[in-house]
Scaffold this motif. Structure first.
Motif, mmCIF file in Angstrom:
data_model
loop_
_atom_site.group_PDB
_atom_site.id
_atom_site.type_symbol
_atom_site.label_atom_id
_atom_site.label_comp_id
_atom_site.label_asym_id
_atom_site.label_seq_id
_atom_site.Cartn_x
_atom_site.Cartn_y
_atom_site.Cartn_z
ATOM 1 N N ALA A 1 -13.783 -16.254 3.022
ATOM 2 C CA ALA A 1 -13.145 -15.095 2.380
ATOM 3 C C ALA A 1 -13.589 -13.797 3.049
ATOM 4 O O ALA A 1 -12.776 -12.902 3.278
ATOM 5 C CB ALA A 1 -13.488 -15.065 0.897
ATOM 6 N N MET A 2 -14.872 -13.724 3.392
ATOM 7 C CA MET A 2 -15.385 -12.495 4.011
ATOM 8 C C MET A 2 -14.823 -12.330 5.423
ATOM 9 O O MET A 2 -14.471 -11.215 5.826
ATOM 10 C CB MET A 2 -16.917 -12.505 4.040
ATOM 11 C CG MET A 2 -17.527 -12.338 2.661
ATOM 12 S SD MET A 2 -19.323 -12.496 2.640
ATOM 13 C CE MET A 2 -19.817 -10.812 3.025
ATOM 14 N N PHE B 1 -21.579 -10.914 -9.373
ATOM 15 C CA PHE B 1 -21.529 -12.243 -9.990
ATOM 16 C C PHE B 1 -20.632 -12.154 -11.210
ATOM 17 O O PHE B 1 -20.828 -11.308 -12.082
ATOM 18 C CB PHE B 1 -22.924 -12.720 -10.399
ATOM 19 C CG PHE B 1 -22.931 -14.162 -10.854
ATOM 20 C CD1 PHE B 1 -23.241 -15.182 -9.967
ATOM 21 C CD2 PHE B 1 -22.612 -14.495 -12.166
ATOM 22 C CE1 PHE B 1 -23.224 -16.515 -10.389
ATOM 23 C CE2 PHE B 1 -22.591 -15.826 -12.589
ATOM 24 C CZ PHE B 1 -22.907 -16.827 -11.687
ATOM 25 N N VAL C 1 -16.321 -9.826 -1.299
ATOM 26 C CA VAL C 1 -17.359 -8.788 -1.211
ATOM 27 C C VAL C 1 -18.761 -9.398 -1.171
ATOM 28 O O VAL C 1 -19.757 -8.722 -1.393
ATOM 29 C CB VAL C 1 -17.248 -7.771 -2.386
ATOM 30 C CG1 VAL C 1 -15.936 -7.005 -2.312
ATOM 31 C CG2 VAL C 1 -17.390 -8.455 -3.742
ATOM 32 N N GLY C 2 -18.820 -10.702 -0.910
ATOM 33 C CA GLY C 2 -20.120 -11.363 -0.789
ATOM 34 C C GLY C 2 -20.712 -11.804 -2.111
ATOM 35 O O GLY C 2 -21.884 -12.173 -2.188
ATOM 36 N N GLY C 3 -19.900 -11.781 -3.138
ATOM 37 C CA GLY C 3 -20.388 -12.174 -4.463
ATOM 38 C C GLY C 3 -20.006 -13.596 -4.826
ATOM 39 O O GLY C 3 -19.611 -14.389 -3.971
ATOM 40 N N THR C 4 -20.145 -13.905 -6.105
ATOM 41 C CA THR C 4 -19.892 -15.263 -6.575
ATOM 42 C C THR C 4 -19.006 -15.243 -7.815
ATOM 43 O O THR C 4 -19.249 -14.469 -8.748
ATOM 44 C CB THR C 4 -21.228 -15.959 -6.934
ATOM 45 O OG1 THR C 4 -22.094 -15.879 -5.815
ATOM 46 C CG2 THR C 4 -21.005 -17.417 -7.304
ATOM 47 N N LEU D 1 -17.018 -21.210 1.340
ATOM 48 C CA LEU D 1 -15.819 -20.539 0.845
ATOM 49 C C LEU D 1 -15.965 -19.022 0.945
ATOM 50 O O LEU D 1 -15.050 -18.313 1.361
ATOM 51 C CB LEU D 1 -15.649 -20.982 -0.609
ATOM 52 C CG LEU D 1 -14.450 -20.591 -1.438
ATOM 53 C CD1 LEU D 1 -14.171 -21.721 -2.426
ATOM 54 C CD2 LEU D 1 -14.705 -19.310 -2.210
ATOM 55 N N ARG D 2 -17.166 -18.542 0.611
ATOM 56 C CA ARG D 2 -17.437 -17.103 0.654
ATOM 57 C C ARG D 2 -17.351 -16.595 2.095
ATOM 58 O O ARG D 2 -16.733 -15.552 2.359
ATOM 59 C CB ARG D 2 -18.819 -16.828 0.071
ATOM 60 C CG ARG D 2 -19.146 -15.346 -0.052
ATOM 61 C CD ARG D 2 -20.620 -15.139 -0.369
ATOM 62 N NE ARG D 2 -20.987 -15.558 -1.702
ATOM 63 C CZ ARG D 2 -21.949 -16.435 -1.984
ATOM 64 N NH1 ARG D 2 -22.622 -17.008 -1.002
ATOM 65 N NH2 ARG D 2 -22.241 -16.750 -3.219
ATOM 66 N N TYR E 1 -19.849 -23.363 -1.958
ATOM 67 C CA TYR E 1 -19.368 -22.026 -2.293
ATOM 68 C C TYR E 1 -19.696 -21.035 -1.176
ATOM 69 O O TYR E 1 -18.908 -20.139 -0.881
ATOM 70 C CB TYR E 1 -19.942 -21.539 -3.635
ATOM 71 C CG TYR E 1 -19.181 -20.345 -4.160
ATOM 72 C CD1 TYR E 1 -18.035 -20.516 -4.923
ATOM 73 C CD2 TYR E 1 -19.556 -19.042 -3.835
ATOM 74 C CE1 TYR E 1 -17.290 -19.435 -5.358
ATOM 75 C CE2 TYR E 1 -18.825 -17.948 -4.260
ATOM 76 C CZ TYR E 1 -17.702 -18.157 -5.030
ATOM 77 O OH TYR E 1 -16.950 -17.082 -5.449
ATOM 78 N N MET F 1 -14.519 -11.615 -5.603
ATOM 79 C CA MET F 1 -15.973 -11.811 -5.520
ATOM 80 C C MET F 1 -16.414 -12.375 -4.164
ATOM 81 O O MET F 1 -17.269 -11.794 -3.511
ATOM 82 C CB MET F 1 -16.469 -12.694 -6.671
ATOM 83 C CG MET F 1 -16.774 -11.944 -7.954
ATOM 84 S SD MET F 1 -18.234 -10.891 -7.847
ATOM 85 C CE MET F 1 -17.532 -9.285 -7.772
ATOM 86 N N PRO F 2 -15.839 -13.499 -3.709
ATOM 87 C CA PRO F 2 -16.278 -13.985 -2.395
ATOM 88 C C PRO F 2 -15.980 -12.998 -1.261
ATOM 89 O O PRO F 2 -16.742 -12.913 -0.303
ATOM 90 C CB PRO F 2 -15.499 -15.297 -2.210
ATOM 91 C CG PRO F 2 -14.417 -15.293 -3.215
ATOM 92 C CD PRO F 2 -14.864 -14.408 -4.330
#
Lengths: 384, 309
Positions: free
Chosen positions: B299-300, A23, A46-49, B295-296, B292, A43-44
């Motif tokens: 990206a992943m 985060f 690697v699964g983060g925010t 979006l994540r 979000y 961040m996104p």
């Protein structure tokens, strides 16, 4: 290991990710902006925010909230942004919320000189927030070290339940270098102490009995009543202390414990590099980018037959007074080159009080790096 | 629209209203400290607000251990310690910033901020409007007592024009914020107002806000007779309760729930009306943590795609 050409600021980012940070809240500011930019992409992935907040106060607030839920969190800033963050920095340290804050130092007070580099926030890192809070501050000298030290910063923050500041510099953040990046899965990560008891037996996030205790912290949503409070904490539990106020005893215990839990682990968190200090009659004590000039000066001095040595401070706070004393055992003089008007020199002076060792500084505040020649000149002056 | 001074008659939408449930039972379920030990001034509206929040928790059916609250400084700040929820008691004004972090990091949590009017609208105004703009799924509860009570009654951004406080002994010279209008202007998708003199209505507003997917704001008119009332001709708690009752209209009275949101916050033709209670704005918008997450995922997927190729 993979070789990568990295910007210093990107090395900070990769260090955070390798350290387990998932985060990041940020606000753009020169010369730390690239960290926010890279984190917004990484961040996104690697699964983060990543969240871009409305100001630095918001960035700190958001990472405090995120870390409270058990997610490792970080932010970065510089200059006036760091000044704004001082409030929440103190709050997090007292509330014992693990966080990492990267300060890519710019030059000068106020808005200062945004695109230039400096080392002017040594004292701010320790004394910037109100109410006698401790500090853990790490300062890298190279891009590769920026990566590894940031990983360590995350680990230290978890281990100690405190805020760790990585004290970078514009000069380092905006420098490119080839870095050997490890496989992140191979890196050993530290985790904050979490409660081992059932929720109904949990006495709160501040249930400490000894000054060296780092009490377990319960993640929000894990089933415990978890209160993180910067009001001031008691020996046992969070409770309704804000109404009752702290007793004199508990306040004393609280403030002393915040410091003692760090000091008791000083050996683990004190990082330094000593070069040829065993027989050194002159020791250069430096940190960050300026340590490289000191090392250059040492080699030139040795070539000229002067017994010079270097103590490179990697952990700046808690200040390693004992290491300074050991490294200067044979020294007649100490030169402290730094890009400020003598903040570390002041600390070295107090560490070497009553030893008779002459302590001088080489100081620049024009945002231009100190050269080995300048250090050598000061060496001749001080030894003559 | 008519001025309605009785307790509003609202039909329960999903569950039966829990007004009859003994307070002790609610305290046991949602609070940590026995009721007699709650520390508010005698007669303070915060106690009533707290019980409305507990009833709302019950009505919304939340698991209290999955509730995370946030707050800073103010009279209200003890409330977060009383609930069995998780709580950050941080610095003055940062409630919405803490809530942003908590919700984004763990979207499964029910995140509520407990904030005063000075806390939310003065020092924390920036975090408030930006959280509203993002439409993140948090509930912001503002206890509006017209002044900074914790520091002894100085004027706040909500203090009515002309009224007396510690720092406006000759009358408040500045116009006040309308917190609900501010929230709507900033993009809050659910905005409601109620008072502690209308406990059933207040409970419903808070429960609806908690259940709302998106940014929900509830302004709770909560009297401070000790500091504001005393200086403005309403020295007793009951004086201020009467003040709320006499000066409130419900925009829920004449129209069905689905159609009641076009009614303006202030009624032009009824000059003596101070507050319009009820849901003042309700607008379906994309929620931030859900957006979000998309979006994540993208990206992943991109990274895994790269790794495969």
């Amino acid at each position: 290991m993979t070789k990568r050409l990295l910007l210093g600021n990107d090395a900070f980012c990769e260090g955070l990710i390798a350290g387990g940070v998932r985060f990041y809240a940020g606000y753009p500011i020169t010369p730390a902006t690239e960290i926010a930019e890279a984190m917004s992409r990484r961040m996104p992935e690697v699964g983060g925010t990543y969240v871009q907040m409305e100001d630095e106060l918001g960035s700190m607030g958001a990472i405090m909230g995120a870390s409270a839920t058990g997610v490792k969190s970080a932010t970065a800033s510089a200059g006036p942004g760091m000044a704004l963050m001082q409030n929440e920095l103190g709050q997090s340290i007292v509330a014992e919320i693990p966080l990492v804050v990267i300060n890519v130092q710019r030059a000068g007070p106020g808005i200062g000189n945004a695109t230039r580099s400096g080392q002017m926030e040594v004292m701010q890192s320790r004394y910037g927030s109100n109410g006698e809070v401790p500090a853990v501050v790490l300062s890298p000298s190279s891009v590769e070290e920026a990566f590894w030290l940031t990983v360590k910063a995350v680990n230290f923050s978890e281990m100690l339940r405190t805020v760790v500041i990585v004290l970078g510099e514009g000069m380092l953040g905006l420098q490119r270098a080839v870095v050997d990046l490890p496989d992140y899965d191979d890196i050993k990560l530290a985790e904050r102490p979490r409660p081992s008891v059932q929720p109904d037996e949990f006495l709160g996030n501040y249930n400490a009995n000894a000054l060296s205790d780092v009490p377990p912290i319960a993640d929000f949503g894990a089933g415990y009543k978890s209160i993180l409070s910067s009001v001031g904490i008691s020996r046992r539990g969070g409770g309704d202390i804000s109404v009752l106020g702290l007793s004199e005893d508990d306040q004393d215990f609280t403030i002393r414990r915040l410091h003692q839990k760090i000091l008791d682990r000083k050996n683990e968190i004190t990082l330094f590099e000593q070069l040829m200090t065993e027989d050194a009659e002159i020791v250069y004590i430096a940190f960050g980018t300026q340590a490289l000039s000191a090392i250059g000066a040492m080699h030139e001095a040795r070539a000229k037959g002067i017994k010079a040595g270097v103590l490179r401070l990697i952990t700046v706070w808690p200040f390693p007074e004992d290491i300074v004393r050991t490294c200067c055992a044979k020294a007649r003089a100490v030169v402290v080159p730094e890009m400020n008007l003598g903040q570390v020199r002041l600390l070295v002076g107090s560490a070497l009080a009553n030893t008779g060792i002459k302590i001088v500084g080489v100081n620049r505040v024009d945002s231009i790096t100190i050269t080995p020649a300048q250090i050598l000149e000061k060496t001749k002056e001080v030894l003559s | 629209m008519s001025v309605q001074s009785e307790m509003p008659a609202i039909k329960p939408v999903k569950k039966k209203l829990d007004l009859q449930r003994p307070l002790d039972e609610l305290v046991e379920l949602y609070a940590e400290i026995p009721a007699r030990q709650f520390r508010y001034c005698p007669g303070c509206g915060l106690g009533m607000a707290q019980s409305a929040i507990m009833r709302a928790f019950h009505r919304a059916g939340v698991d209290i251990t999955k509730v995370a609250t946030a707050g800073g400084s103010g009279c209200y700040s003890v409330m977060g310690h009383y609930f069995k929820s998780n709580h950050i008691h941080g610095s003055h004004g940062r409630g919405c910033a803490y809530a942003m972090g908590m919700k984004l990091a763990r979207p499964e949590l029910t995140v509520v901020t407990l904030q005063g009017d000075g806390d939310l609208l003065a020092i924390g105004g920036n975090h408030f409007i930006h959280a509203a703009r993002r439409n993140i799924d948090i509930t912001v509860i503002c206890f509006n007592n017209y002044n900074f009570g914790d520091t002894g009654g100085q004027f706040a951004p909500t203090t009515p024009l002309g009224s007396k406080t510690d720092t406006s002994t000759l009358g408040m010279p500045e116009p006040a914020f309308d917190a609900c209008k501010l929230a709507i202007g900033a993009g809050a998708s659910f905005v409601a107002r109620s008072t502690v003199a209308h406990p059933a209505h207040l409970t419903k507003m808070i429960a609806d806000a908690i259940e709302w997917k998106g940014f929900a704001f509830v302004e709770v008119m909560q009297h401070c007779h000790v500091l504001w009332g005393r200086r403005n001709g309403m020295p007793e708690a009951m004086d201020m309760m009467r003040f709320y009752k006499d000066n409130s209209v419900l925009n829920t009275s004449s129209v069905p729930e689905d159609e009641r949101f076009d009614i303006p916050i202030y009624s032009e033709d009824e000059k003596n009306v101070k507050f319009v209670l009820g849901v003042l704005n309700k607008e379906q918008k994309p929620e931030y943590t859900e957006e979000y997450a998309k979006l994540r995922a993208k990206a992943m997927a991109k990274v895994t795609g790269k790794a495969k190729s």
